[in-house]
Design a protein around this motif. Structure first.
Motif, PDB file in Angstrom:
ATOM      1  N   HIS A  73      -8.451   0.578   5.459  1.00 53.05           N
ATOM      2  CA  HIS A  73      -9.177   1.658   4.801  1.00 53.05           C
ATOM      3  C   HIS A  73      -8.557   1.960   3.433  1.00 53.05           C
ATOM      4  O   HIS A  73      -9.270   2.162   2.449  1.00 53.05           O
ATOM      5  CB  HIS A  73      -9.144   2.900   5.695  1.00 53.05           C
ATOM      6  N   GLN A  74      -7.244   1.980   3.366  1.00 52.94           N
ATOM      7  CA  GLN A  74      -6.559   2.239   2.103  1.00 52.94           C
ATOM      8  C   GLN A  74      -6.856   1.141   1.093  1.00 52.94           C
ATOM      9  O   GLN A  74      -7.143   1.422  -0.067  1.00 52.94           O
ATOM     10  CB  GLN A  74      -5.044   2.347   2.336  1.00 52.94           C
ATOM     11  N   ILE A  75      -6.818  -0.098   1.506  1.00 52.89           N
ATOM     12  CA  ILE A  75      -7.106  -1.208   0.596  1.00 52.89           C
ATOM     13  C   ILE A  75      -8.553  -1.154   0.116  1.00 52.89           C
ATOM     14  O   ILE A  75      -8.840  -1.355  -1.062  1.00 52.89           O
ATOM     15  CB  ILE A  75      -6.808  -2.559   1.280  1.00 52.89           C
ATOM     16  N   ALA A  76      -9.466  -0.845   1.013  1.00 52.96           N
ATOM     17  CA  ALA A  76     -10.888  -0.824   0.662  1.00 52.96           C
ATOM     18  C   ALA A  76     -11.229   0.282  -0.327  1.00 52.96           C
ATOM     19  O   ALA A  76     -12.186   0.153  -1.090  1.00 52.96           O
ATOM     20  CB  ALA A  76     -11.726  -0.661   1.922  1.00 52.96           C
ATOM     21  N   HIS A  77     -10.454   1.360  -0.336  1.00 51.99           N
ATOM     22  CA  HIS A  77     -10.778   2.495  -1.200  1.00 51.99           C
ATOM     23  C   HIS A  77      -9.894   2.592  -2.442  1.00 51.99           C
ATOM     24  O   HIS A  77      -9.881   3.624  -3.099  1.00 51.99           O
ATOM     25  CB  HIS A  77     -10.719   3.794  -0.407  1.00 51.99           C
ATOM     26  N   ARG A  78      -9.200   1.544  -2.759  1.00 51.14           N
ATOM     27  CA  ARG A  78      -8.419   1.548  -3.999  1.00 51.14           C
ATOM     28  C   ARG A  78      -9.386   1.515  -5.166  1.00 51.14           C
ATOM     29  O   ARG A  78     -10.408   0.836  -5.138  1.00 51.14           O
ATOM     30  CB  ARG A  78      -7.525   0.326  -4.079  1.00 51.14           C
ATOM     31  N   ASP A  79      -9.046   2.238  -6.184  1.00 49.23           N
ATOM     32  CA  ASP A  79      -9.852   2.150  -7.398  1.00 49.23           C
ATOM     33  C   ASP A  79      -8.975   1.634  -8.536  1.00 49.23           C
ATOM     34  O   ASP A  79      -7.768   1.485  -8.403  1.00 49.23           O
ATOM     35  CB  ASP A  79     -10.504   3.485  -7.751  1.00 49.23           C
ATOM     36  N   ALA A  80      -9.572   1.365  -9.666  1.00 43.31           N
ATOM     37  CA  ALA A  80      -8.859   0.755 -10.780  1.00 43.31           C
ATOM     38  C   ALA A  80      -7.763   1.662 -11.319  1.00 43.31           C
ATOM     39  O   ALA A  80      -6.781   1.189 -11.874  1.00 43.31           O
ATOM     40  CB  ALA A  80      -9.840   0.397 -11.889  1.00 43.31           C
ATOM     41  N   HIS A  81      -7.908   2.973 -11.179  1.00 43.66           N
ATOM     42  CA  HIS A  81      -6.943   3.902 -11.747  1.00 43.66           C
ATOM     43  C   HIS A  81      -5.941   4.433 -10.727  1.00 43.66           C
ATOM     44  O   HIS A  81      -4.960   5.045 -11.102  1.00 43.66           O
ATOM     45  CB  HIS A  81      -7.670   5.074 -12.399  1.00 43.66           C
ATOM     46  N   GLY A  82      -6.219   4.215  -9.467  1.00 40.87           N
ATOM     47  CA  GLY A  82      -5.343   4.770  -8.437  1.00 40.87           C
ATOM     48  C   GLY A  82      -4.147   3.892  -8.178  1.00 40.87           C
ATOM     49  O   GLY A  82      -4.209   2.674  -8.267  1.00 40.87           O
ATOM     50  N   ARG A  83      -3.035   4.518  -7.886  1.00 41.86           N
ATOM     51  CA  ARG A  83      -1.839   3.801  -7.483  1.00 41.86           C
ATOM     52  C   ARG A  83      -1.434   4.338  -6.124  1.00 41.86           C
ATOM     53  O   ARG A  83      -0.667   5.300  -6.032  1.00 41.86           O
ATOM     54  CB  ARG A  83      -0.726   4.014  -8.489  1.00 41.86           C
ATOM     55  N   PRO A  84      -1.968   3.764  -5.038  1.00 43.17           N
ATOM     56  CA  PRO A  84      -1.714   4.362  -3.730  1.00 43.17           C
ATOM     57  C   PRO A  84      -0.258   4.302  -3.312  1.00 43.17           C
ATOM     58  O   PRO A  84       0.269   5.245  -2.762  1.00 43.17           O
ATOM     59  CB  PRO A  84      -2.591   3.561  -2.780  1.00 43.17           C
ATOM     60  N   GLY A  85       0.425   3.220  -3.597  1.00 41.66           N
ATOM     61  CA  GLY A  85       1.817   3.101  -3.215  1.00 41.66           C
ATOM     62  C   GLY A  85       2.018   3.270  -1.721  1.00 41.66           C
ATOM     63  O   GLY A  85       1.076   3.302  -0.932  1.00 41.66           O
ATOM     64  N   VAL A  86       3.266   3.395  -1.352  1.00 43.85           N
ATOM     65  CA  VAL A  86       3.632   3.511   0.057  1.00 43.85           C
ATOM     66  C   VAL A  86       3.118   4.831   0.640  1.00 43.85           C
ATOM     67  O   VAL A  86       2.615   4.871   1.760  1.00 43.85           O
ATOM     68  CB  VAL A  86       5.161   3.389   0.220  1.00 43.85           C
ATOM     69  N   ARG A  87       3.218   5.922  -0.134  1.00 37.96           N
ATOM     70  CA  ARG A  87       2.762   7.216   0.378  1.00 37.96           C
ATOM     71  C   ARG A  87       1.271   7.203   0.699  1.00 37.96           C
ATOM     72  O   ARG A  87       0.844   7.786   1.695  1.00 37.96           O
ATOM     73  CB  ARG A  87       3.079   8.335  -0.602  1.00 37.96           C
ATOM     74  N   GLY A  88       0.477   6.552  -0.143  1.00 33.55           N
ATOM     75  CA  GLY A  88      -0.959   6.469   0.109  1.00 33.55           C
ATOM     76  C   GLY A  88      -1.265   5.701   1.371  1.00 33.55           C
ATOM     77  O   GLY A  88      -2.128   6.089   2.155  1.00 33.55           O
ATOM     78  N   VAL A  89      -0.547   4.618   1.588  1.00 37.40           N
ATOM     79  CA  VAL A  89      -0.745   3.821   2.802  1.00 37.40           C
ATOM     80  C   VAL A  89      -0.309   4.619   4.022  1.00 37.40           C
ATOM     81  O   VAL A  89      -1.009   4.642   5.044  1.00 37.40           O
ATOM     82  CB  VAL A  89       0.018   2.480   2.711  1.00 37.40           C
ATOM     83  N   VAL A  90       0.822   5.308   3.942  1.00 42.56           N
ATOM     84  CA  VAL A  90       1.303   6.122   5.063  1.00 42.56           C
ATOM     85  C   VAL A  90       0.297   7.220   5.387  1.00 42.56           C
ATOM     86  O   VAL A  90      -0.021   7.473   6.549  1.00 42.56           O
ATOM     87  CB  VAL A  90       2.710   6.703   4.771  1.00 42.56           C
ATOM     88  N   ARG A  91      -0.234   7.891   4.346  1.00 41.28           N
ATOM     89  CA  ARG A  91      -1.242   8.931   4.579  1.00 41.28           C
ATOM     90  C   ARG A  91      -2.480   8.353   5.246  1.00 41.28           C
ATOM     91  O   ARG A  91      -3.045   8.973   6.151  1.00 41.28           O
ATOM     92  CB  ARG A  91      -1.631   9.608   3.261  1.00 41.28           C
ATOM     93  N   ALA A  92      -2.925   7.184   4.797  1.00 42.20           N
ATOM     94  CA  ALA A  92      -4.117   6.563   5.390  1.00 42.20           C
ATOM     95  C   ALA A  92      -3.883   6.207   6.852  1.00 42.20           C
ATOM     96  O   ALA A  92      -4.763   6.400   7.693  1.00 42.20           O
ATOM     97  CB  ALA A  92      -4.517   5.314   4.598  1.00 42.20           C
ATOM     98  N   VAL A  93      -2.704   5.717   7.159  1.00 39.44           N
ATOM     99  CA  VAL A  93      -2.391   5.351   8.549  1.00 39.44           C
ATOM    100  C   VAL A  93      -2.267   6.609   9.412  1.00 39.44           C
ATOM    101  O   VAL A  93      -2.792   6.660  10.525  1.00 39.44           O
ATOM    102  CB  VAL A  93      -1.111   4.491   8.612  1.00 39.44           C
ATOM    103  N   LEU A  94      -1.606   7.637   8.893  1.00 43.62           N
ATOM    104  CA  LEU A  94      -1.458   8.875   9.663  1.00 43.62           C
ATOM    105  C   LEU A  94      -2.800   9.569   9.895  1.00 43.62           C
ATOM    106  O   LEU A  94      -2.967  10.292  10.878  1.00 43.62           O
ATOM    107  CB  LEU A  94      -0.484   9.826   8.977  1.00 43.62           C
ATOM    108  N   ALA A  95      -3.760   9.333   9.011  1.00 45.34           N
ATOM    109  CA  ALA A  95      -5.098   9.917   9.180  1.00 45.34           C
ATOM    110  C   ALA A  95      -5.832   9.313  10.369  1.00 45.34           C
ATOM    111  O   ALA A  95      -6.858   9.842  10.805  1.00 45.34           O
ATOM    112  CB  ALA A  95      -5.917   9.739   7.905  1.00 45.34           C
ATOM    113  N   GLU A  96      -5.307   8.253  10.925  1.00 45.59           N
ATOM    114  CA  GLU A  96      -5.927   7.589  12.077  1.00 45.59           C
ATOM    115  C   GLU A  96      -5.445   8.157  13.399  1.00 45.59           C
ATOM    116  O   GLU A  96      -5.672   7.571  14.457  1.00 45.59           O
ATOM    117  CB  GLU A  96      -5.652   6.081  12.030  1.00 45.59           C
ATOM    118  N   TRP A  97      -4.794   9.321  13.396  1.00 44.76           N
ATOM    119  CA  TRP A  97      -4.264   9.910  14.621  1.00 44.76           C
ATOM    120  C   TRP A  97      -5.323  10.112  15.704  1.00 44.76           C
ATOM    121  O   TRP A  97      -4.995   9.981  16.893  1.00 44.76           O
ATOM    122  CB  TRP A  97      -3.520  11.211  14.321  1.00 44.76           C
TER     123      TRP A  97
END
Length: 175
Positions: A73-97
């Protein structure tokens, strides 16, 4: 008699449960755990030690599914200006609770059988039945949140439960 704050609290809980993320995760987690339980009926052992392993297997399968889905989900929603980094991936994974929480009833039933709280032989059928009822409940909840009447929501919930059973069985047959 309901007080205004109790009614407001009840609506807040209802709205929170009816969020697409919670509904998606709940249904997906039930399908993951139902598929695991269906596989257990075909290949599983019924000893208490095996049930403890089965409980861990269901839980780890749900966690792996949440990790994979959150990351995808995090990879699919990356945009050209966003820098998700590790925190973005962690947030996306934690949202799957909700996915993991939805698999807990199955894991707890298997774990309880492993501890000897109830018979371990046939517990997978009980878990599969409970998951089917929970799928019906999620279908009713989603339908009611969308504004359906109770009668229509129950029909939709029943159809969702039948489709969930079909998905779990087909998933098992393909493995």
């Amino acid at each position: 008699m309901y007080t205004e704050s109790a009614i407001g609290h009840r609506r807040a809980v209802w709205s929170w449960l009816a969020q697409p993320t919670a509904l998606f995760g709940g249904v997906y987690g039930l399908l993951v755990s139902s598929s695991a339980v269906a596989a257990l009926t075909q290949f599983g052992e019924t000893t208490r030690a095996a049930r403890m392993d089965d409980a861990l297997w269901v839980l780890f399968t749900a966690l792996a599914s949440a990790l994979a889905h959150g990351y995808a989900h995090q990879i699919a929603h990356r945009d050209a200006h966003g820098r998700p980094g590790v925190r973005g991936v962690v947030r996306a994974v934690l949202a799957e609770w909700p996915l993991v929480v939805a698999a807990l009833p199955t894991a707890l039933l298997l774990w309880g059988a492993g501890l000897g709280w109830w018979r371990s032989a046939g517990i997978e059928y009980v878990a599969f039945g409970i998951n089917t009822v929970l799928l019906l409940g999620w279908g009713v909840l989603a339908s009611r949140a969308a504004g359906s009447t109770w009668g229509r929501a129950l029909r939709i919930g029943c159809a969702d439960a039948i489709l969930g059973v079909a998905v779990a069985l087909v998933s098992t047959l393909l493995k």
